[in-house]
Design an enzyme around this catalytic site. Sequence first.
Site, PDB file in Angstrom:
ATOM      1  N   GLY A 112     -34.578 -38.146  12.583  1.00  0.00           N
ATOM      2  CA  GLY A 112     -33.284 -38.265  13.255  1.00  0.00           C
ATOM      3  C   GLY A 112     -33.286 -39.213  14.441  1.00  0.00           C
ATOM      4  O   GLY A 112     -32.234 -39.523  14.977  1.00  0.00           O
TER       5      GLY A 112
ATOM      6  N   CYS B 106     -11.588 -32.555 -11.697  1.00  0.00           N
ATOM      7  CA  CYS B 106     -11.487 -33.982 -11.986  1.00  0.00           C
ATOM      8  C   CYS B 106     -10.617 -34.187 -13.225  1.00  0.00           C
ATOM      9  O   CYS B 106     -10.774 -33.494 -14.227  1.00  0.00           O
ATOM     10  CB  CYS B 106     -12.886 -34.556 -12.222  1.00  0.00           C
ATOM     11  SG  CYS B 106     -12.854 -36.237 -12.898  1.00  0.00           S
TER      12      CYS B 106
ATOM     13  N   CYS C 122     -13.226 -35.474 -16.128  1.00  0.00           N
ATOM     14  CA  CYS C 122     -14.354 -34.698 -16.644  1.00  0.00           C
ATOM     15  C   CYS C 122     -14.245 -33.231 -16.297  1.00  0.00           C
ATOM     16  O   CYS C 122     -15.145 -32.455 -16.596  1.00  0.00           O
ATOM     17  CB  CYS C 122     -15.679 -35.269 -16.137  1.00  0.00           C
ATOM     18  SG  CYS C 122     -16.035 -34.820 -14.429  1.00  0.00           S
TER      19      CYS C 122
ATOM     20  N   CYS D 223     -13.462 -37.963 -10.110  1.00  0.00           N
ATOM     21  CA  CYS D 223     -14.749 -37.993  -9.412  1.00  0.00           C
ATOM     22  C   CYS D 223     -14.943 -39.341  -8.723  1.00  0.00           C
ATOM     23  O   CYS D 223     -14.713 -40.401  -9.311  1.00  0.00           O
ATOM     24  CB  CYS D 223     -15.901 -37.824 -10.391  1.00  0.00           C
ATOM     25  SG  CYS D 223     -16.041 -36.183 -11.088  1.00  0.00           S
TER      26      CYS D 223
ATOM     27  N   CYS E 294     -19.435 -38.483 -13.360  1.00  0.00           N
ATOM     28  CA  CYS E 294     -18.234 -38.282 -14.156  1.00  0.00           C
ATOM     29  C   CYS E 294     -18.476 -38.729 -15.610  1.00  0.00           C
ATOM     30  O   CYS E 294     -18.161 -38.008 -16.569  1.00  0.00           O
ATOM     31  CB  CYS E 294     -17.085 -39.065 -13.547  1.00  0.00           C
ATOM     32  SG  CYS E 294     -15.462 -38.618 -14.173  1.00  0.00           S
TER      33      CYS E 294
END
Lengths: 367, 298, 265
Positions: B31, B240, B243, B265, B271
């Site tokens: 980080g 979606c 899909c 998606c 997808c």
Amino acid sequence: MYVAVKGGERAIENAHRLLADKRRGDQSVPEITLDQISEQLGLAVDRVMSEGSLYDRELAALAIKQARGDLIEAIFLVRAFRATLPRFGASEPVDTGAMRVQRRVSSTFKDIPGGQILGPTFDYTHRLLDPALAQGFVPEAPAMADASTAPTPRVTDILGRDGLIESSPQAEDGASVGDLTREPLNFPADRDLRLQNLARGDEGFLLAMGYSTQRGYGRNHPFAGEIRFGEVEVEFLAEDVGFAVPLGSIELTECQMVNQFKGSATEAPCFTRGYGLAFGQSERKTMSMALVDRALRARELGEEALAPAQDEEFVMSHSDNVQATGFVEHLKLPHYVDFQSELGLLRKLRKEFTDAQAPDAMKEAAE
Amino acid sequence: MNAPAYNFAYLDEQTKRMIRRAILKAIAIPGYQVPFASREMPMPYGWGTGGVQVTAAILGPADVLKVIDQGSDDTTNAISIRKFFAKTAGVATTTATEDATVIQTRHRIPETALSENQVLVYQVPIPEPLRFLEPRETETRRMHALAEYGLMHVKLYEDIARFGHIATAYAYPVKVNARYVMDPSPTPKFDNPKMDNCPALQLFGAGREKRIYAIPPYTQVVSLDFDDHPFEPYRFNAPCALCAAEDSYLDEIVTDDKGGRMFVCSDTDYCESRQAAGHHGSLSAAPYKEKAQGGING
Amino acid sequence: MVDQAALENDQPLLVATSISKSFGRIAACRDVSFALYPGEVLAIVGESGSGKSTLLQLLSGQLAASAGHVSYRMRDGVARDLASLGEAERRFLYRTDWGFVHQDPAQGLRMAVSAGANVGERLMAVGWNHYGRIRETASDWLTRVEIDTARIDDAPRTYSGGMRQRLQIARNLVTEPRLVFMDEPTGGLDVSVQARLLDLLRSLVAELQLAVIIVTHDLAVARLLSHRVMVMKGGRVIETGLTDQVLDDPREPYTQLLVSSILPP
């Protein structure tokens, strides 16, 4: 039926072909050559070499041609190429005092050893568009004198002999020169890195910053001690042979500003310095650079630093036009994922706002 | 003229070593933003130069590269970067998440869970999570050094006081390994939980700002919040349309000028894989193969 | 049984030993020594240029002394030399056990964020993580400094001068510091607003048993708030003693002049 947008690859190829076609323009017009750019758009080449930080007229001319005359784009092309070049080392410091000057002016003394030399300048032209240049213009042969052997000492050196200007801080022997293209920049930065940043910095940005100091935002009472343009030798100390080997000569513009004096009970008053240096003939750039260099020395000289041009972090973080143009123009890239997320949040907040108003409306309706 | 000649994956080896040292330091201090001497790249700053440099420094001839932008392999910038590496490194490229060893991304984390032999390289515009609260680098570095993050909480407090929610939808700040507050790059906050305890190495490159940072595999990543206003990932509540996935981040597509909308998606590989496996949404009547052939790209 | 609190109150909270500060050839502060006890209010008075603000900066660790040292007894009972504290320790002290009330509230507040966040910031910095409780505590403190809690979401730039100063006080006191530094806290305010603020300060100081070092050029402020007074001139402490004693019966001619010119009979 919905089909997700595809075909980006084809679109890019087509866009590049169209760009190449636009770059060439009307093909019944003769194609511009690199020699033409280098010879006839010389100041553009100088700027691209300076801010691209690579002294190569031919590559700079190529970059200008490839960029359709967009100088920042050309600088970008040169920088991206330069970034991949291997480093052999640093040259010896160039001696601008030994410059074969083509132009040299001082605003601080009427006459100086070696003389003032006006040289090729727009300074005293009247800015009237000249139809004669539109085609087939053949200039008169320039007036030539024999090359002078008189030395042309720098004006600041003349002042320095009497102690009227602060001495230029000398680097310790063997000290390495900072390079912000090789090491990450940390603040506060030393002057070598500041000068490197300014030398690579955008001419327009430095012009505005320098100008702002003249208008009172960090005023430092500048005099153009000397501006000189000409050729200097570049030498490289070859470790194997033990002496400096000449690499060739380059054209440089140097500006030394003489600025407001400092002094105290313990220190005799003297003028202070601001310094500008660029490849080729780049007077506006070097003068602006010298003003900003001096402004950035506020802290070192114990002056109040409140103006933008005196703010090292602000100036150095925003001077580079390749960085700036990239980030500004990246707003063209798709952001729809983030936008979608913002849209979702905004809709939610708007719904909650409406719902919060609703009970009153329902009560009214019931009454 | 000096005819330009380029090294494997464009960058010279000296530069790659410098970037690898920065990456190693970043992995050692999860980080923490490691300054590095970012080079000018042949694409503009802000278009992925940080990610490209990280990818160039870690890429080997046997790697398989995937590049996505907004979750999609097909957006112009993703194509451009993928072609850049195909050309300068000659590595194999793929759009399938599970086949890739290195995935460079802008703004998304793939929906398919990542594994230990993968590296996710993020393109980062502004690496400093405190930048918009405190513009000075000298000050923000001190704040990180002293772990003085009160200002970040002030921002979150203000959001709740004004909107009733933490009003950050993307680039939602996280705390890494219980020490450094980090900007996850402008991914939607939907993706934040995927960073936590992830088996893959996550590397972040910011070219213009000259910073590299990292999340080593299996590192704790916590989205900042309040006990009584916990972090919530946002997802539009719909399957979606292509899909029928209920667990993926959705793009909103405007289908006409009368308010028509559909949601699909954002991760195109996810997808398409689902459609190939027989999942169909409300608007994808045709089987996957026909659809793919129907696309402009074949 | 030993009364721990009483024992601790016998120990000085802050001790200055021969501190001096010069800027070039100008000595802004020369050889100042004193001890401050828990719950004690010390006023440093003098004209502008007397060195009192420099002294306050030295005592609060914002300036390093040229000579001498300042020690502070931390919450664990151990006295530490301020110069030996790391940056992190010093900043922690600043947002927990110490307060600093500036003459200009803009220096002590975040002018663009809400009053609630201004007060809550210190709590969040020491790990409070419950929005409701932070807001409730901020709201309590606004009430204690007589700010309408309906204004909790307004930024201080919409506040009057007196309200800003009261908000600054709340922001400092929310972590229950033991020592508060104040630099001309009533400086820029109208007379009637000053009186209200002084009343508030006096009751808060007594209620919270705060130790205070207050710099003021206004002897009326010193008389109302402080137990003890130090008079400064030319960087030196020229007279010190109980407030009533010094102001009613000044020993030094300079103090006599100050008292007669500023405090009309």
